[in-house]
Design an enzyme around this catalytic site. Structure first.
Site, PDB file in Angstrom:
ATOM      1  N   GLY A  48      24.288  34.046  27.628  1.00  0.00           N
ATOM      2  CA  GLY A  48      23.637  33.958  29.229  1.00  0.00           C
ATOM      3  C   GLY A  48      24.065  33.414  30.227  1.00  0.00           C
ATOM      4  O   GLY A  48      23.940  34.262  31.464  1.00  0.00           O
ATOM      5  N   ASP A 107      14.731  26.434  29.101  1.00  0.00           N
ATOM      6  CA  ASP A 107      13.138  26.549  28.628  1.00  0.00           C
ATOM      7  C   ASP A 107      12.681  25.512  27.890  1.00  0.00           C
ATOM      8  O   ASP A 107      12.133  24.484  28.407  1.00  0.00           O
ATOM      9  CB  ASP A 107      13.212  27.996  27.836  1.00  0.00           C
ATOM     10  CG  ASP A 107      11.981  28.499  27.534  1.00  0.00           C
ATOM     11  OD1 ASP A 107      10.846  28.135  28.010  1.00  0.00           O
ATOM     12  OD2 ASP A 107      12.027  29.299  26.577  1.00  0.00           O
ATOM     13  N   LYS A 135      13.023  26.750  33.697  1.00  0.00           N
ATOM     14  CA  LYS A 135      11.487  27.285  33.615  1.00  0.00           C
ATOM     15  C   LYS A 135      10.847  26.203  32.960  1.00  0.00           C
ATOM     16  O   LYS A 135      10.986  25.450  31.689  1.00  0.00           O
ATOM     17  CB  LYS A 135      11.917  28.165  32.508  1.00  0.00           C
ATOM     18  CG  LYS A 135      10.537  28.894  32.100  1.00  0.00           C
ATOM     19  CD  LYS A 135      10.939  30.612  31.766  1.00  0.00           C
ATOM     20  CE  LYS A 135      11.185  30.431  30.147  1.00  0.00           C
ATOM     21  NZ  LYS A 135      11.371  31.954  29.447  1.00  0.00           N
ATOM     22  N   PHE A 156       9.121  35.822  30.909  1.00  0.00           N
ATOM     23  CA  PHE A 156      10.443  36.175  30.370  1.00  0.00           C
ATOM     24  C   PHE A 156      11.100  36.726  31.554  1.00  0.00           C
ATOM     25  O   PHE A 156      10.868  37.817  32.192  1.00  0.00           O
ATOM     26  CB  PHE A 156       9.893  37.001  29.210  1.00  0.00           C
ATOM     27  CG  PHE A 156      11.451  37.110  28.315  1.00  0.00           C
ATOM     28  CD1 PHE A 156      11.481  36.044  27.424  1.00  0.00           C
ATOM     29  CD2 PHE A 156      12.214  38.074  28.448  1.00  0.00           C
ATOM     30  CE1 PHE A 156      12.638  35.974  26.663  1.00  0.00           C
ATOM     31  CE2 PHE A 156      13.350  37.933  27.656  1.00  0.00           C
ATOM     32  CZ  PHE A 156      13.561  36.961  26.882  1.00  0.00           C
ATOM     33  N   LEU A 157      12.468  36.265  31.872  1.00  0.00           N
ATOM     34  CA  LEU A 157      13.255  37.024  32.778  1.00  0.00           C
ATOM     35  C   LEU A 157      14.492  37.575  32.183  1.00  0.00           C
ATOM     36  O   LEU A 157      14.807  37.226  31.225  1.00  0.00           O
ATOM     37  CB  LEU A 157      13.914  35.706  33.604  1.00  0.00           C
ATOM     38  CG  LEU A 157      12.707  34.673  34.225  1.00  0.00           C
ATOM     39  CD1 LEU A 157      13.467  33.679  35.365  1.00  0.00           C
ATOM     40  CD2 LEU A 157      11.468  35.308  34.942  1.00  0.00           C
TER      41      LEU A 157
HETATM   42  P1  IMP Z   1      16.093  26.609  25.393  1.00  0.00           P
HETATM   43  O1  IMP Z   1      14.410  26.913  24.926  1.00  0.00           O
HETATM   44  O2  IMP Z   1      16.008  25.708  26.773  1.00  0.00           O
HETATM   45  O3  IMP Z   1      16.704  25.908  24.290  1.00  0.00           O
HETATM   46  O4  IMP Z   1      16.618  27.853  25.767  1.00  0.00           O
HETATM   47  C1  IMP Z   1      17.392  28.453  24.813  1.00  0.00           C
HETATM   48  C2  IMP Z   1      18.150  29.838  25.631  1.00  0.00           C
HETATM   49  O5  IMP Z   1      16.714  30.654  25.394  1.00  0.00           O
HETATM   50  C3  IMP Z   1      18.477  29.823  26.955  1.00  0.00           C
HETATM   51  O6  IMP Z   1      19.687  29.315  27.206  1.00  0.00           O
HETATM   52  C4  IMP Z   1      18.630  31.363  27.006  1.00  0.00           C
HETATM   53  O7  IMP Z   1      19.503  31.802  26.767  1.00  0.00           O
HETATM   54  C5  IMP Z   1      17.251  31.815  26.352  1.00  0.00           C
HETATM   55  N1  IMP Z   1      16.003  32.045  27.105  1.00  0.00           N
HETATM   56  C6  IMP Z   1      14.947  31.158  27.511  1.00  0.00           C
HETATM   57  N2  IMP Z   1      14.060  31.723  28.273  1.00  0.00           N
HETATM   58  C7  IMP Z   1      14.537  32.851  28.872  1.00  0.00           C
HETATM   59  C8  IMP Z   1      14.278  34.042  29.535  1.00  0.00           C
HETATM   60  O8  IMP Z   1      13.172  33.962  30.349  1.00  0.00           O
HETATM   61  N3  IMP Z   1      14.929  35.118  29.257  1.00  0.00           N
HETATM   62  C9  IMP Z   1      15.928  35.266  28.669  1.00  0.00           C
HETATM   63  N4  IMP Z   1      16.629  34.161  27.948  1.00  0.00           N
HETATM   64  C10 IMP Z   1      15.855  33.054  27.874  1.00  0.00           C
HETATM   65 MG    MG Z   2      21.456  30.413  27.704  1.00  0.00          MG
END
Ligand code: IMP
Ligand code: MG
Length: 180
Positions: A48, A107, A135, A156-157
């Site tokens: 991403g 997230d 987020k 969700f983005l």
């Molecule tokens: P974490 O939950 O902070 O471990 O996030 C893990 C990964 O989930 C992020 O780096 C993104 O790749 C993906 N992610 C989290 N939220 C979103 C969203 O709203 N859109 C797209 N990918 C997301």
């Molecule tokens: Mg990511």
């Protein structure tokens, strides 16, 4: 907003290409000031962050090194294991170097936590975090984000590297999906 938004995210445009460009410039100027005279290593979290890190590293004026790490939370299933696995570590020697981890969105925070844990054994002189979007609603672990582009509560983005089932990463703006 792009004048001709030929690539529509299908929801609401939240952060336009222009707004992102301005924000990236501001973050880069702060990094330039904070790391003046040093050579930080930018480590992008795949997949991403690929667009964000490409813009960020071209907006900074200081010399830097660039590499990527891949982290997977889902394995073969569709439910997050809650314990992300580093499936591709950095190939760079980080000993004595300052590192800036670049992620497109935080997230739960679990991915960044796993990366910071892994990098803390690398001998890096310091580890900072730069995230385009913070987020907040579903945070499960405390993560200190040193450079934040935008803050959102939830949703969700997609776009600017962010995907829905691997699609929509190539949208120039960031969109809030009404449904996925
Ligand atoms: P974490 O939950 O902070 O471990 O996030 C893990 C990964 O989930 C992020 O780096 C993104 O790749 C993906 N992610 C989290 N939220 C979103 C969203 O709203 N859109 C797209 N990918 C997301
Ligand atoms: Mg990511």
């Amino acid at each position: 907003m792009s004048i001709v938004n030929f690539l529509s995210g299908g929801g609401t445009a939240l952060f336009t290409e222009e707004a992102i460009r301005e924000r990236v410039k501001t973050l880069a100027a702060r990094i330039d000031a904070d790391f003046a005279g040093r050579v930080p290593v930018f480590i992008g979290v795949l997949t991403g962050s690929f667009i964000f890190i490409a813009d960020l590293c071209r907006a900074v004026k200081i010399p830097c090194e660039i590499d990527f790490m891949r982290v997977e939370s889902y394995g073969a299933g569709t439910v997050s294991s809650g314990k992300p696995l580093i499936t591709q570590p950095t190939k760079l020697d980080l000993k004595g170097k300052p590192v800036i981890v670049v992620d497109e969105i935080v997230d739960t925070g679990l991915t960044l936590k796993a990366i910071i844990e892994e990098l803390s054994a690398s001998g890096a002189s310091e580890i900072k975090v730069c995230a385009l979007v913070d987020k907040r609603a579903k945070r499960r672990t405390e993560v200190n984000v040193d450079y934040t582009g935008f803050v959102v509560e939830d949703g969700f983005l997609v776009g600017y590297g962010l995907d829905a089932a691997e699609r929509k990463r190539n949208l120039p703006d960031i969109w809030l999906l009404e449904e996925i």
